[in-house]
Design an enzyme around this catalytic site. Structure first.
Site, PDB file in Angstrom:
ATOM      1  N   GLN A 132      96.427  35.516  14.931  1.00 48.90           N
ATOM      2  CA  GLN A 132      94.973  35.488  14.834  1.00 48.90           C
ATOM      3  C   GLN A 132      94.563  35.653  13.383  1.00 48.90           C
ATOM      4  OE1 GLN A 132      93.324  38.741  14.176  1.00 48.90           O
ATOM      5  NE2 GLN A 132      91.353  37.751  13.886  1.00 48.90           N
ATOM      6  N   TYR A 134      91.455  35.941  10.517  1.00 48.70           N
ATOM      7  CA  TYR A 134      90.082  36.021  10.034  1.00 48.70           C
ATOM      8  C   TYR A 134      90.009  35.165   8.775  1.00 48.70           C
ATOM      9  CZ  TYR A 134      88.742  39.892  13.101  1.00 48.70           C
ATOM     10  OH  TYR A 134      88.434  40.665  14.185  1.00 48.70           O
ATOM     11  N   THR A 160      89.467  33.601  14.526  1.00 53.45           N
ATOM     12  CA  THR A 160      88.361  34.339  15.140  1.00 53.45           C
ATOM     13  C   THR A 160      87.080  34.087  14.356  1.00 53.45           C
ATOM     14  OG1 THR A 160      89.814  36.068  16.010  1.00 53.45           O
ATOM     15  CG2 THR A 160      87.487  36.630  15.724  1.00 53.45           C
ATOM     16  N   ARG A 169      78.531  49.601  17.540  1.00 59.29           N
ATOM     17  CA  ARG A 169      79.210  50.439  18.540  1.00 59.29           C
ATOM     18  C   ARG A 169      78.824  51.893  18.273  1.00 59.29           C
ATOM     19  NH1 ARG A 169      84.581  47.339  16.966  1.00 59.29           N
ATOM     20  NH2 ARG A 169      83.922  45.257  17.628  1.00 59.29           N
ATOM     21  N   HIS A 283      84.383  38.941  22.963  1.00 60.93           N
ATOM     22  CA  HIS A 283      85.094  40.017  22.271  1.00 60.93           C
ATOM     23  C   HIS A 283      85.174  41.269  23.147  1.00 60.93           C
ATOM     24  CE1 HIS A 283      86.496  39.941  17.978  1.00 60.93           C
ATOM     25  NE2 HIS A 283      86.883  41.142  18.331  1.00 60.93           N
ATOM     26  N   GLY A 316      87.636  40.783  30.031  1.00 61.65           N
ATOM     27  CA  GLY A 316      87.358  41.276  31.371  1.00 61.65           C
ATOM     28  C   GLY A 316      88.437  41.183  32.425  1.00 61.65           C
ATOM     29  N   GLY A 337      93.167  42.068  25.940  1.00 58.70           N
ATOM     30  CA  GLY A 337      93.798  42.986  25.001  1.00 58.70           C
ATOM     31  C   GLY A 337      93.910  44.401  25.491  1.00 58.70           C
ATOM     32  N   ARG A 338      92.870  44.887  26.185  1.00 58.43           N
ATOM     33  CA  ARG A 338      92.868  46.288  26.586  1.00 58.43           C
ATOM     34  C   ARG A 338      94.012  46.657  27.544  1.00 58.43           C
ATOM     35  NH1 ARG A 338      86.994  45.274  26.625  1.00 58.43           N
ATOM     36  NH2 ARG A 338      85.938  46.636  25.110  1.00 58.43           N
TER      37      ARG A 338
END
Length: 397
Positions: A132, A134, A160, A169, A283, A316, A337-338
């Site tokens: 990935q 940037y 990305t 956040r 994201h 999700g 990812g989580r």
């Protein structure tokens, strides 16, 4: 390392284990979303709203979850999304992710902001690594970085593009947590409240490698994870545009995929400029809180681009049935990812592998219940009473 003795039967079990083992600020940095967390919750609600019709008396004894994407065969249509915090989940957590993915036979995406050099991750993942990127604001640095990734032998590059400005956040600020990592009084208190994390993660890191560093940054920008917050200025420019993507396309010979799209219009442009795929993503609910769930966008993107692009979706997915639902709507692959981060926090490489194992066994079970023998058989016909944004099904099928 085996994962059979890990007492986790689903991704939520791994999440709860991670919550118990991580300092609050570290856990919530991974687990939570932006602002009111509307998008975070909605990602799951959309998956859960779709109902599947079982079919019976079908021989499914030779079923397989295997698939092929970009000319590579994988154990299932699932991959690990790029995440920059695996090294905070467990000691050597990023290497563990790569090893778990190689053992399962799915792609693992190394992140620009990884705490482990991409070369080491490529070796740990036995070459089964995507990367990935940037877009460095400095064009010369960007070109040099792309050449570095190319020289390693990586064939799939994800760029990305949804982080041109920082996310809001609020929970991170309330916890005293930030990236780069600063040891505020609040964070220190949270760290000291989890002495096990200090012994498992913090102490080995400092003893073996010193301070946490973003290991893939070029020497000109090399920084500790606690350095002044300047990274965003270099890696997530608010002036990025399609000409930047064309420059990368011209120097990259492999598969080029754009990550972070939420519109069919952008997917059409991606196809027009010669990209091989897109990752529809909000994201994980960590940026635009009013964003739709990427799952909702799949049908309109598929209708717009046809077979010109591979459509990957993240944000999700927590069950094997979620993979089936995404493919039935028109996706080629699902990423997240989580789940593997929760696994890494719970038990290192074994925990990350357990997350992948859960997805694969659940997908296999659901396919059997739906009377499906192969990924190619997954289509909108599996849905009961689908919403109006889902593809129309011929009732005679």
């Amino acid at each position: 390392m085996a994962s059979g003795n890990l007492d986790a039967y689903n991704i939520e079990d791994l999440r709860q284990m991670a919550k118990k083992r991580l300092p609050r600020g570290v856990f919530e940095y991974v687990d939570r979303g932006a602002e009111d967390e509307i998008a975070l919750r909605h990602n799951r609600e959309v998956y859960q709203s779709l109902k599947l019709r079982n079919r019976v008396m079908v021989d499914v004894s030779k079923r397989s979850t295997a698939t092929e994407i970009f000319g590579q065969k994988y154990a299932m249509p699932y991959g690990i999304s790029p995440t920059a915090s695996a090294g905070l989940m467990s000691e050597g957590g990023e290497v563990g992710l790569a090893q778990a993915a190689a053992r399962m036979g799915v792609p693992c995406t190394a992140a620009t902001n990884s705490l482990t050099p991409v070369e080491a991750l490529y070796d740990a993942g036995e070459g089964n690594i995507w990367f990935q990127l940037y877009m460095w604001k400095d064009l010369a640095l960007r070109a040099a970085f792309v050449e570095r990734i190319k020289a390693i032998g990586i064939e799939t590059l994800l760029v990305t593009v949804d982080g041109s400005v920082g996310a809001n956040r609020e929970h991170d600020r309330k916890n005293g947590f930030s990236m780069p990592l600063r040891y505020t009084l609040k964070l220190v208190a949270q760290v000291l409240a989890k002495p096990g994390w200090c012994l498992r993660v913090l102490a080995p890191q400092y003893l073996k490698r010193g301070v946490f560093r973003k290991a893939n940054y070029p020497p000109e920008l090399a920084s500790k994870l606690t350095d002044k917050y300047i990274d965003h200025e270099h890696t997530k420019s608010d002036s990025q545009n399609w000409d930047d993507i064309k420059r990368i396309r011209d120097m990259w010979p492999g598969n080029l995929v754009l990550k972070g799209l939420q519109s069919w219009e952008d997917a059409v442009i991606a196809a027009d400029v010669g990209l091989q795929g897109v990752v529809l993503s909000n994201h994980g609910g960590r940026y635009l809180d009013a964003a739709p769930a990427p799952l909702q966008i799949v049908p309109e993107v598929r209708a717009a681009v046809g077979d010109r692009l591979k459509i990957i979706i993240d944000s999700g997915a927590r069950r094997g049935s979620d993979i089936v639902k995404a493919l039935a709507l028109g996706a080629d692959m699902v990423m997240s990812g989580r789940p593997t981060l929760f696994g890494a926090a719970a038990a290192g490489e074994a925990g990350s592998y357990r997350a992948l194992e859960i997805f694969q066994t659940e997908m296999d079970r659901v396919m059997a219940q739906l009377g499906l023998n192969s990924v190619d058989e997954i289509s909108p016909h599996v849905f009961w009473n689908p919403p109006d944004w889902a593809p129309v099904v011929n009732k005679t099928n």
